[in-house]
Design an enzyme around this catalytic site. Structure first.
Site, PDB file in Angstrom:
ATOM      1  N   HIS A 146      22.369  45.428  26.595  1.00  0.00           N
ATOM      2  CA  HIS A 146      21.871  44.620  27.705  1.00  0.00           C
ATOM      3  C   HIS A 146      22.459  43.213  27.621  1.00  0.00           C
ATOM      4  O   HIS A 146      22.470  42.596  26.569  1.00  0.00           O
ATOM      5  CB  HIS A 146      20.339  44.556  27.648  1.00  0.00           C
ATOM      6  CG  HIS A 146      19.759  43.671  28.690  1.00  0.00           C
ATOM      7  ND1 HIS A 146      18.923  42.638  28.382  1.00  0.00           N
ATOM      8  CD2 HIS A 146      19.905  43.666  30.029  1.00  0.00           C
ATOM      9  CE1 HIS A 146      18.566  42.021  29.495  1.00  0.00           C
ATOM     10  NE2 HIS A 146      19.150  42.622  30.510  1.00  0.00           N
ATOM     11  N   ASP A 204      42.640  42.499  37.237  1.00  0.00           N
ATOM     12  CA  ASP A 204      43.820  42.919  37.983  1.00  0.00           C
ATOM     13  C   ASP A 204      45.041  42.834  37.080  1.00  0.00           C
ATOM     14  O   ASP A 204      44.954  42.412  35.920  1.00  0.00           O
ATOM     15  CB  ASP A 204      43.978  42.109  39.280  1.00  0.00           C
ATOM     16  CG  ASP A 204      44.204  40.615  39.065  1.00  0.00           C
ATOM     17  OD1 ASP A 204      44.709  40.206  37.997  1.00  0.00           O
ATOM     18  OD2 ASP A 204      43.888  39.845  39.990  1.00  0.00           O
ATOM     19  N   ARG A 220      38.653  29.763  39.132  1.00  0.00           N
ATOM     20  CA  ARG A 220      39.578  30.609  38.364  1.00  0.00           C
ATOM     21  C   ARG A 220      39.619  30.225  36.890  1.00  0.00           C
ATOM     22  O   ARG A 220      39.557  31.086  36.009  1.00  0.00           O
ATOM     23  CB  ARG A 220      40.980  30.520  38.972  1.00  0.00           C
ATOM     24  CG  ARG A 220      42.018  31.327  38.212  1.00  0.00           C
ATOM     25  CD  ARG A 220      43.325  31.396  38.956  1.00  0.00           C
ATOM     26  NE  ARG A 220      43.897  30.106  39.265  1.00  0.00           N
ATOM     27  CZ  ARG A 220      45.015  29.631  38.705  1.00  0.00           C
ATOM     28  NH1 ARG A 220      45.677  30.354  37.830  1.00  0.00           N
ATOM     29  NH2 ARG A 220      45.470  28.454  39.047  1.00  0.00           N
ATOM     30  N   TYR A 272      43.181  37.809  42.945  1.00  0.00           N
ATOM     31  CA  TYR A 272      41.726  37.698  42.861  1.00  0.00           C
ATOM     32  C   TYR A 272      41.048  39.063  42.807  1.00  0.00           C
ATOM     33  O   TYR A 272      39.914  39.228  43.249  1.00  0.00           O
ATOM     34  CB  TYR A 272      41.161  36.840  44.003  1.00  0.00           C
ATOM     35  CG  TYR A 272      41.721  35.442  43.985  1.00  0.00           C
ATOM     36  CD1 TYR A 272      41.241  34.509  43.087  1.00  0.00           C
ATOM     37  CD2 TYR A 272      42.762  35.080  44.834  1.00  0.00           C
ATOM     38  CE1 TYR A 272      41.783  33.226  43.043  1.00  0.00           C
ATOM     39  CE2 TYR A 272      43.304  33.811  44.799  1.00  0.00           C
ATOM     40  CZ  TYR A 272      42.807  32.885  43.900  1.00  0.00           C
ATOM     41  OH  TYR A 272      43.339  31.629  43.858  1.00  0.00           O
ATOM     42  N   GLY A 273      41.732  40.044  42.209  1.00  0.00           N
ATOM     43  CA  GLY A 273      41.176  41.384  42.063  1.00  0.00           C
ATOM     44  C   GLY A 273      40.448  41.579  40.745  1.00  0.00           C
ATOM     45  O   GLY A 273      40.547  42.643  40.145  1.00  0.00           O
TER      46      GLY A 273
END
Length: 140
Positions: free
Chosen positions: A22, A30, A103, A125-126
């Protein structure tokens, strides 16, 4: 092959997901992301980031307690909206469980993840982070 398990989920990936506890975080990266520089185990999956998130979410609940459970990079205007919409949909988390961060803050937070799942996603931005919840608590 296992019954009821998404075929995209490899044995190595299932082992990593099972070892997570947890509040541990999985980063789905990406192809541009510096995955190996994060210092966490890296698993390669030859699919897009949204496909990877969709498969992972079939077995991984997201956290329903304090703080966000799904973290995305804030994209530059006009870039990344399509892939980010797909990542949000694949994550299937409530909107109050989502957050967007810069970022460079995303990269810094990436240094403390449990593992990185590196995809073949080439759209900018994947990337997304999923914070593991407790089995049975996942309300989406």
């Amino acid at each position: 092959m296992l019954t009821g398990i998404d075929p995209l989920l490899t044995g190595d990936l299932l082992r990593i997901l099972d070892h997570m506890g947890h509040n541990d975080t999985l980063l789905i990266a990406d192809a541009h992301y510096p995955s190996h520089a994060m210092g966490a185990p890296v698993i390669d999956l030859a699919v897009s980031s949204p496909e990877a998130v969709r498969a992972v979410r079939t077995v991984l609940p997201v956290d329903m307690y304090e703080g966000p459970s799904v973290t995305l990079m804030t994209p530059e205007p006009g870039t990344g909206e399509e892939v980010q919409a797909q990542l949000q949909e694949s994550a299937a988390a409530r909107t109050d469980r989502l957050e967007w961060i810069d970022r460079f803050d995303f990269y810094e937070r990436g240094r403390s993840v449990f593992a990185v799942l590196r995809t073949l996603e080439t759209r900018k931005y994947g990337c997304v982070m999923l914070r593991k919840g407790v089995v049975g608590d996942d309300e989406g």
